[in-house]
Design an enzyme around this catalytic site. Structure first.
Site, PDB file in Angstrom:
ATOM      1  N   SER A 139     115.900 106.281  44.936  1.00 55.62           N
ATOM      2  CA  SER A 139     117.339 106.348  44.647  1.00 55.62           C
ATOM      3  C   SER A 139     117.621 105.531  43.391  1.00 55.62           C
ATOM      4  O   SER A 139     116.860 104.619  43.051  1.00 55.62           O
ATOM      5  CB  SER A 139     118.118 105.737  45.819  1.00 55.62           C
ATOM      6  OG  SER A 139     119.474 105.565  45.483  1.00 55.62           O
ATOM      7  N   TYR A 152     120.677  98.909  51.796  1.00 54.04           N
ATOM      8  CA  TYR A 152     120.149 100.155  51.209  1.00 54.04           C
ATOM      9  C   TYR A 152     119.428  99.865  49.884  1.00 54.04           C
ATOM     10  O   TYR A 152     118.315 100.332  49.654  1.00 54.04           O
ATOM     11  CB  TYR A 152     121.314 101.121  50.990  1.00 54.04           C
ATOM     12  CG  TYR A 152     120.903 102.501  50.525  1.00 54.04           C
ATOM     13  CD1 TYR A 152     120.183 103.350  51.356  1.00 54.04           C
ATOM     14  CD2 TYR A 152     121.246 102.973  49.258  1.00 54.04           C
ATOM     15  CE1 TYR A 152     119.819 104.626  50.934  1.00 54.04           C
ATOM     16  CE2 TYR A 152     120.891 104.244  48.830  1.00 54.04           C
ATOM     17  CZ  TYR A 152     120.182 105.067  49.672  1.00 54.04           C
ATOM     18  OH  TYR A 152     119.814 106.329  49.253  1.00 54.04           O
TER      19      TYR A 152
HETATM   20  N1  LIG Z   1     122.651 112.129  48.682  1.00 58.00           N
HETATM   21  C1  LIG Z   1     122.526 111.168  47.803  1.00 58.00           C
HETATM   22  O1  LIG Z   1     123.436 110.921  47.007  1.00 58.00           O
HETATM   23  C2  LIG Z   1     121.242 110.389  47.731  1.00 58.00           C
HETATM   24  C3  LIG Z   1     121.020 109.612  46.585  1.00 58.00           C
HETATM   25  C4  LIG Z   1     119.835 108.883  46.474  1.00 58.00           C
HETATM   26  C5  LIG Z   1     118.883 108.964  47.476  1.00 58.00           C
HETATM   27  N2  LIG Z   1     119.127 109.722  48.596  1.00 58.00           N
HETATM   28  C6  LIG Z   1     118.063 109.746  49.622  1.00 58.00           C
HETATM   29  O2  LIG Z   1     117.775 111.080  49.976  1.00 58.00           O
HETATM   30  C7  LIG Z   1     117.207 111.109  51.285  1.00 58.00           C
HETATM   31  C8  LIG Z   1     117.841 112.231  52.073  1.00 58.00           C
HETATM   32  O3  LIG Z   1     119.211 111.977  52.259  1.00 58.00           O
HETATM   33  P1  LIG Z   1     120.341 113.080  52.071  1.00 58.00           P
HETATM   34  O4  LIG Z   1     121.153 112.659  50.926  1.00 58.00           O
HETATM   35  O5  LIG Z   1     119.769 114.414  52.097  1.00 58.00           O
HETATM   36  O6  LIG Z   1     121.255 112.763  53.351  1.00 58.00           O
HETATM   37  P2  LIG Z   1     121.333 113.450  54.781  1.00 58.00           P
HETATM   38  O7  LIG Z   1     121.839 114.839  54.663  1.00 58.00           O
HETATM   39  O8  LIG Z   1     122.100 112.490  55.619  1.00 58.00           O
HETATM   40  O9  LIG Z   1     119.822 113.533  55.266  1.00 58.00           O
HETATM   41  C9  LIG Z   1     119.122 112.429  55.745  1.00 58.00           C
HETATM   42  C10 LIG Z   1     118.104 112.916  56.723  1.00 58.00           C
HETATM   43  O10 LIG Z   1     117.314 111.811  57.158  1.00 58.00           O
HETATM   44  C11 LIG Z   1     117.267 111.856  58.562  1.00 58.00           C
HETATM   45  N3  LIG Z   1     116.973 110.582  59.173  1.00 58.00           N
HETATM   46  C12 LIG Z   1     117.665 109.418  59.157  1.00 58.00           C
HETATM   47  N4  LIG Z   1     117.039 108.481  59.872  1.00 58.00           N
HETATM   48  C13 LIG Z   1     115.907 109.055  60.357  1.00 58.00           C
HETATM   49  C14 LIG Z   1     114.834 108.620  61.165  1.00 58.00           C
HETATM   50  N5  LIG Z   1     114.791 107.369  61.658  1.00 58.00           N
HETATM   51  N6  LIG Z   1     113.828 109.494  61.453  1.00 58.00           N
HETATM   52  C15 LIG Z   1     113.849 110.752  60.983  1.00 58.00           C
HETATM   53  N7  LIG Z   1     114.845 111.235  60.234  1.00 58.00           N
HETATM   54  C16 LIG Z   1     115.863 110.398  59.928  1.00 58.00           C
HETATM   55  C17 LIG Z   1     118.619 112.399  58.988  1.00 58.00           C
HETATM   56  O11 LIG Z   1     118.555 112.839  60.330  1.00 58.00           O
HETATM   57  P3  LIG Z   1     119.844 112.842  61.298  1.00 58.00           P
HETATM   58  O12 LIG Z   1     120.630 114.065  60.920  1.00 58.00           O
HETATM   59  O13 LIG Z   1     119.260 112.881  62.649  1.00 58.00           O
HETATM   60  O14 LIG Z   1     120.598 111.579  61.014  1.00 58.00           O
HETATM   61  C18 LIG Z   1     118.750 113.530  57.977  1.00 58.00           C
HETATM   62  O15 LIG Z   1     117.994 114.624  58.363  1.00 58.00           O
HETATM   63  C19 LIG Z   1     117.419 109.713  51.879  1.00 58.00           C
HETATM   64  O16 LIG Z   1     116.209 109.006  51.812  1.00 58.00           O
HETATM   65  C20 LIG Z   1     118.447 109.097  50.938  1.00 58.00           C
HETATM   66  O17 LIG Z   1     118.337 107.704  50.891  1.00 58.00           O
HETATM   67  C21 LIG Z   1     120.283 110.428  48.744  1.00 58.00           C
END
Ligand SMILES: NC(=O)c1ccc[n+]([C@@H]2O[C@H](COP(=O)([O-])OP(=O)(O)OC[C@H]3O[C@@H](n4cnc5c(N)ncnc54)[C@H](OP(=O)(O)O)[C@@H]3O)[C@@H](O)[C@H]2O)c1
Length: 278
Positions: A139, A152
């Site tokens: 990130s 975070y």
């Molecule tokens: N969107 C952004 O702006 C952004 C920016 C920088 C980095 N990221 C990174 O991108 C990655 C994906 O996030 P996203 O943005 O796509 O958000 P998201 O739609 O909330 O997806 C996150 C996923 O991680 C899963 N998760 C959380 N805790 C978990 C655990 N203990 N075991 C297995 N799965 C788990 C969630 O499952 P549940 O549905 O069960 O909670 C969900 O499937 C993350 O690592 C996040 O830090 C996102």
């Protein structure tokens, strides 16, 4: 034999879109998630794209050692795993004084130790084959310490260092490690994937108005389309990208560059002025 990919947190956001993208280019995808009953949207889209046969749903909570252990047993019959996307993650915010150590631990259990555990489970497959790709979802928060978000930020900074070591360790074994560094994208991380330490949310908190300013700045942010990240995963899978760090999203490269050239006192002036706390 089709190549095999393993994706964590595949039921929404980047994980879901990347799973579809990988299946679309011919991978069989082990799409893992904490609760497989949440696979509906992924399976519906896969059906529409006629790639559902390539998607296998498996339960995996990356923060649970029992879940990792059971998962390792279930994947032991595979002869190879070609790509791992360590994507699962969530965000804990709040001000340092008001975040409990348990909350910091909870954040690291998923965003850091979860990545380490899943990587260890998959590495023997890749090392044996002398090839493979590991993509960690970092990130901009791994490059910049935003206020009100230290759990975070600290977890994503840890992932940066871990990924550097991993890249250097595995290169001689033919395994490539990548670190995608997204800025702000429209996924569930801003709603169900975000937790604020409750003490920073009460009016009696000395940080209450600071927290509100941060929240209102965040609400103004224009968030990118998460499909952009899935396209990067596809480009890595198809060998179009070989560089280690891949910053993505509006203003991310610029922010990283400015941080590398400006003295810190100027950076903090800009950040605090933007948040109107000075
Ligand atoms: N969107 C952004 O702006 C952004 C920016 C920088 C980095 N990221 C990174 O991108 C990655 C994906 O996030 P996203 O943005 O796509 O958000 P998201 O739609 O909330 O997806 C996150 C996923 O991680 C899963 N998760 C959380 N805790 C978990 C655990 N203990 N075991 C297995 N799965 C788990 C969630 O499952 P549940 O549905 O069960 O909670 C969900 O499937 C993350 O690592 C996040 O830090 C996102």
């Amino acid at each position: 034999m089709k190549k095999l990919a393993l994706v964590t947190g595949a039921n929404s956001g980047f994980g879901m879109l990347s799973s579809l993208e990988l299946a679309g280019i011919g991978y069989r995808v082990i799409a893992t998630m904490r609760d497989p009953t949440n696979a509906g949207e992924l399976l519906k889209r896969a059906e529409e794209l006629r790639i559902s046969k390539q998607i296998l749903i498996e339960p995996l909570d990356v923060s649970s050692s029992e879940s990792i252990k059971a998962f390792k047993e279930r994947i032991s019959h595979y002869s190879s795993i070609d790509l791992l996307l360590n994507n699962a993650g969530f965000a804990i915010g709040g001000f340092v004084e008001e975040v409990s150590i348990e909350e910091y631990r909870e954040q690291f259990e998923t965003n850091v130790f979860g990545v380490m555990a899943v990587t260890q489970a998959v590495l023997p497959f890749m090392r044996k084959e002398g090839k493979g790709k590991i993509i960690n979802m970092g990130s901009i928060s791994g490059r910049f310490g935003f206020p009100g978000l230290s759990p975070y930020v600290a977890s994503k900074h840890a992932l940066e260092g871990y990924s550097e070591s991993l890249r250097l360790e595995l290169k001689p074994f033919g395994i490539e490690v990548f670190l995608i560094e997204p800025g702000s994208f429209q996924t569930n991380i801003w709603t169900s994937g975000k937790k604020i330490a409750p003490r920073s949310l009460v009016t009696s908190s000395p940080y209450f108005s600071y927290m509100n300013k941060i929240e209102s700045e965040m609400a103004k942010e224009k968030r990118g389309n998460p499909a952009e990240i899935a396209q990067i995963v596809r480009a890595i899978a198809t060998g179009k990208i070989h560089s280690f760090r891949i910053p993505a999203g509006k203003g991310v490269r610029f922010t990283i560059f400015m941080k590398s050239i400006l003295p810190w006192r100027m950076i903090e002036k800009v950040v605090l002025r933007k948040l109107k706390v000075r």
